[in-house]
Structure formats: C-alpha cells, structure tokens
Design an enzyme around this catalytic site. Structure first.
Site, PDB file in Angstrom:
ATOM      1  N   ASP A 130       0.823  -1.222   0.000  1.00  0.00           N
ATOM      2  CA  ASP A 130       0.000   0.000   0.000  1.00  0.00           C
ATOM      3  C   ASP A 130       0.857   1.272   0.000  1.00  0.00           C
ATOM      4  O   ASP A 130       0.351   2.349  -0.306  1.00  0.00           O
ATOM      5  CB  ASP A 130      -0.900   0.028   1.241  1.00  0.00           C
ATOM      6  CG  ASP A 130      -1.759  -1.216   1.360  1.00  0.00           C
ATOM      7  OD1 ASP A 130      -2.000  -1.859   0.331  1.00  0.00           O
ATOM      8  OD2 ASP A 130      -2.181  -1.547   2.488  1.00  0.00           O
ATOM      9  N   ARG A 165     -15.782  -0.957 -24.516  1.00  0.00           N
ATOM     10  CA  ARG A 165     -16.374  -1.004 -23.184  1.00  0.00           C
ATOM     11  C   ARG A 165     -15.730  -0.022 -22.215  1.00  0.00           C
ATOM     12  O   ARG A 165     -14.635   0.487 -22.470  1.00  0.00           O
ATOM     13  CB  ARG A 165     -16.177  -2.402 -22.569  1.00  0.00           C
ATOM     14  CG  ARG A 165     -17.146  -3.412 -23.098  1.00  0.00           C
ATOM     15  CD  ARG A 165     -16.861  -4.780 -22.517  1.00  0.00           C
ATOM     16  NE  ARG A 165     -17.943  -5.696 -22.868  1.00  0.00           N
ATOM     17  CZ  ARG A 165     -17.852  -7.010 -22.816  1.00  0.00           C
ATOM     18  NH1 ARG A 165     -16.718  -7.581 -22.437  1.00  0.00           N
ATOM     19  NH2 ARG A 165     -18.881  -7.761 -23.128  1.00  0.00           N
TER      20      ARG A 165
HETATM   21  O1  F6P Z   1      -2.285  -3.945   3.504  1.00  0.00           O
HETATM   22  C1  F6P Z   1      -2.085  -4.796   2.437  1.00  0.00           C
HETATM   23  C2  F6P Z   1      -3.393  -5.288   1.882  1.00  0.00           C
HETATM   24  O2  F6P Z   1      -3.121  -6.127   0.783  1.00  0.00           O
HETATM   25  C3  F6P Z   1      -4.370  -4.176   1.513  1.00  0.00           C
HETATM   26  O3  F6P Z   1      -4.072  -3.554   0.302  1.00  0.00           O
HETATM   27  C4  F6P Z   1      -5.678  -4.943   1.520  1.00  0.00           C
HETATM   28  O4  F6P Z   1      -6.765  -4.099   1.786  1.00  0.00           O
HETATM   29  C5  F6P Z   1      -5.479  -5.886   2.690  1.00  0.00           C
HETATM   30  O5  F6P Z   1      -4.092  -6.061   2.838  1.00  0.00           O
HETATM   31  C6  F6P Z   1      -6.139  -7.224   2.495  1.00  0.00           C
HETATM   32  O6  F6P Z   1      -5.980  -7.950   3.661  1.00  0.00           O
HETATM   33  P1  F6P Z   1      -6.382  -9.481   3.842  1.00  0.00           P
HETATM   34  O7  F6P Z   1      -5.175 -10.289   3.480  1.00  0.00           O
HETATM   35  O8  F6P Z   1      -6.707  -9.598   5.268  1.00  0.00           O
HETATM   36  O9  F6P Z   1      -7.554  -9.765   2.966  1.00  0.00           O
END
Ligand code: F6P
Length: 368
Positions: A130, A165
């Site tokens: 992120d 699309r």
């Molecule tokens: O923080 C990393 C991340 O991949 C985010 O981008 C995403 O929202 C989250 O983790 C998903 O987490 P999980 O593995 O719990 O579904």
C-alpha cells in the site's frame, strides 16, 4: 546475542529479501544467533513458542522469492489481554530472545511498540504494497504491486478496445491511493479514483461519454483504489474481522461503481477486482534492493542497540524513526501531490468536477 525475526500482517513481495539480509548481517557483523518466529506474533502467543534457528544456509537462495518463509498472520494480537501478553512474555523468555526484528505494516508496528510494556525490545522494518507507512516514502513490495496492476490495466485495455467497453480495474491499497495512482498513470488509465478524493459520479459519466464519442478510442479505462467512495457515499467493506489489528477489510468498490455508471452509459461497463495477485509473485529488482537495504539497516540498529526504531526511506536515504511515530498512522496521497497535478494536467479525470484542493489551476504555469 539472540535475535528473533518475524513477519506480521499481510504478506508482500520482498519479505524474504529482508529476512535474508537481516539474518546474514546479524550473523556476519554481530555473530548473533537468529531465530525465525513462525506466523508473525502468533508464533509467540501459543502455549509453546514456534520458532526455528535461521542459519546462513537457510536464508540463502530466497532473495527472489515472493511470500515469507516464516509465515505471517494479520489477525494475531499479542496485546489482546493480559493473559496473552503474559504468555508472549513467557515465550520470549523460553526462547532467550534479546530482541525481535519485526517486519510489518503500521498495525504490526503499533503491536511492536505495545510490547515494550513487557520489556520486549523491537526494531521495525516497514512492508506493504500500500506504500502507506508514515515517514517512509517507499516501502518494498509497492513497486512489484504497481508492476502487476499496470500489467493488468494493459491487458484489460485490448479487450476494452475490442468491445468499446468501460473497464473498471480495482487495486488494493486500503485507505491510501498510492497503488491506484501509480498503476493508473503507468497503465494509462483515463480515470483514476482514489480514497483521498471522493468521486462525483457525474464527472465520471461525462468523461466516459466523451470517450464514447471519440472516433479512435471508444473505450474507457478506470483505475480505482479499493478505499475510494462516492461523494456522500460509504466505504465498500468486504469483511469485518473482530479482534484484529486491522478489523475492516475492503474490496468490491469496482462493482459498486459499475452499478452506479451503467444506467448512464451506452457502452457496457465491466469490473475487475485484482485482489491478491498484487501481493503475490517475485519482487522486482527495485524491491529486492530496497528490502535488502532495509534488512541490512535493521541489523545495524540491533547491533547499535537502537531499539524501538523503524527503518525508513526518506529523500532516497535509509534512516530510522521512533516506532511510536508511525504506529497506527497512515500516509495518504496529499491533495496537491505532484503526481495528481500531473495526471490532471495530461487529461486524466480524477472523478471531480472542480479544482484539486490546493493545487495549481489548469493553465497556471509552474515556476521552473
Ligand atoms: O495492507 C495490504 C493489503 O493487501 C491491503 O491492500 C488490503 O486491503 C489488505 O491487505 C487485504 O488484507 P487481507 O489479506 O486480510 O484480505
């Protein structure tokens, strides 16, 4: 000195490169014994600790590998209650750990900081696709995720063009739009929607209709971050996980946007949620190098006795900050960020009708 290493939170490409660099540096520079703790903090929370010695050989040949050889958990909370905390303390004592290198995101950093109360000294290494960790301009894993999302946008473009699309591609990123922004720019998206800027559906409809009228390119590519929402709307929550340091899991806003858009457009609208492909796979060369730099610096902090610090990258230089400064805070895309202004100036729709808050107006020249 006996040093534990753990990976916490969601995995990301480059974790193994950090494990390798920190372990090799600790062995070579400090003659330390290194123990790999299994599955993040979970490995310290059970009746007996789960850990194994990491020797030079065990961390050789893993630089290029995605995931983490140690395993991870994003729901383990060692601060859950006093009994859990006491168990963690017993396990740390049983393993004879002098300190732990904790590789994780902001949630993991706040847990590491909280463990000070049982006398556990930690050094943090920031990881996340992120790129939202405070005081760190680039976390490893981000470059790989941008590359994956860019490739997906590129692939979606040829099918969008064949069918004329509107294609919506959703990236991860939680409440920060870095991933959607960089992938959107690199993947030549016509519309980029970020969590930091609530979108106005009318502005998106207008841009899609303009594209419908174009002779050459009668298709539209939209890149949206999972934490984006319509003005006055709510977040699209995929799941709530109780008692987790990260209790709200996002995902699915691409489908919400599709439903909002379709009634207003002649073209068919399709949605693709990229999901975990962005977290998997081998790290890019950039991430391998950054992760190695982070791991090496973490070892220096351990050997220098500079504890409760997290490695950072600031102005291209490796440094460190107090873990307390980054615990539970997120770095978001500022509304006047150079990439946002640039995207708008080259005609990318950011889902708003008016000007970017605090940004230069179109036509206003930059002082060079
Ligand atoms: O923080 C990393 C991340 O991949 C985010 O981008 C995403 O929202 C989250 O983790 C998903 O987490 P999980 O593995 O719990 O579904």
């Amino acid at each position: 000195m006996r040093v534990g290493v753990l990976t916490g939170g969601g995995d990301c490409p480059g974790l193994n490169a950090v494990i390798r660099a920190v372990t090799k540096s600790l062995i070579q520079l400090g003659r330390c014994e290194v123990l790999g703790i299994a599955d993040g903090f979970e490995g310290l929370m059970g009746k007996a600790p789960r850990a194994r010695p990491l020797a030079w050989d065990q961390v050789s040949g893993i630089l290029h590998m995605g995931g983490t050889i140690l395993g991870t958990s994003n729901s383990a909370n060692p601060l859950r209650d006093t009994a859990t905390l006491a168990q963690v303390q017993r396990n740390v004592g049983a393993l004879g750990l002098d300190m732990v290198v904790v590789i994780g995101g902001d949630g993991t950093m706040s847990l590491a900081h909280g463990l000070k109360q049982i006398g556990l000294a930690c050094v943090g290494v920031p990881k996340t696709i992120d790129n939202d960790i405070a005081l760190c301009e680039r976390s490893f894993g981000f470059d790989t995720a941008v590359a994956t999302a860019t490739e997906a946008l590129h692939r979606v473009e040829s099918t969008a063009s064949s069918h004329h699309r509107v294609m919506i591609v959703e990236t991860m990123g939680r409440h920060a739009g870095w991933l959607a922004l960089e992938a959107g720019i690199a993947g030549a998206a016509d519309i980029i929607l970020l969590p930091e800027i609530d979108y106005d559906i009318d502005a998106i409809v207008r841009r899609c209709r303009e594209r419908e009228r174009e002779r050459r390119q009668r298709y539209t590519i939209i890149c949206i971050g999972e934490g984006a929402k319509a003005r006055g709307g709510t977040l699209t929550v995929r799941e709530r996980v109780e008692d987790s340091p990260d209790p709200v899991r996002l995902g699915g806003v691409a489908h919400v946007l599709r439903q909002q858009l379709q009634p207003h457009l002649k073209s068919e609208v399709r949605a693709t949620v990229l999901g975990y492909v962005q977290r998997g796979g081998d790290p890019t060369p950039f991430d391998r190098v950054l992760a190695t730099r982070f791991g090496h610096h973490a070892a220096q902090l351990v050997l220098g006795g500079r504890l409760d610090r997290m490695v950072t990258l600031q102005g291209g230089r490796i440094d460190s900050v107090d873990i307390a400064q980054v615990a539970n805070t997120q770095r978001k895309v500022p509304p006047d960020h150079e990439l946002l202004v640039m995207a708008r100036d080259i005609g990318v729709c950011l889902g708003i009708s008016g000007a970017l808050h605090g940004a230069r107006q179109p036509g206003q020249r930059v002082a060079l």
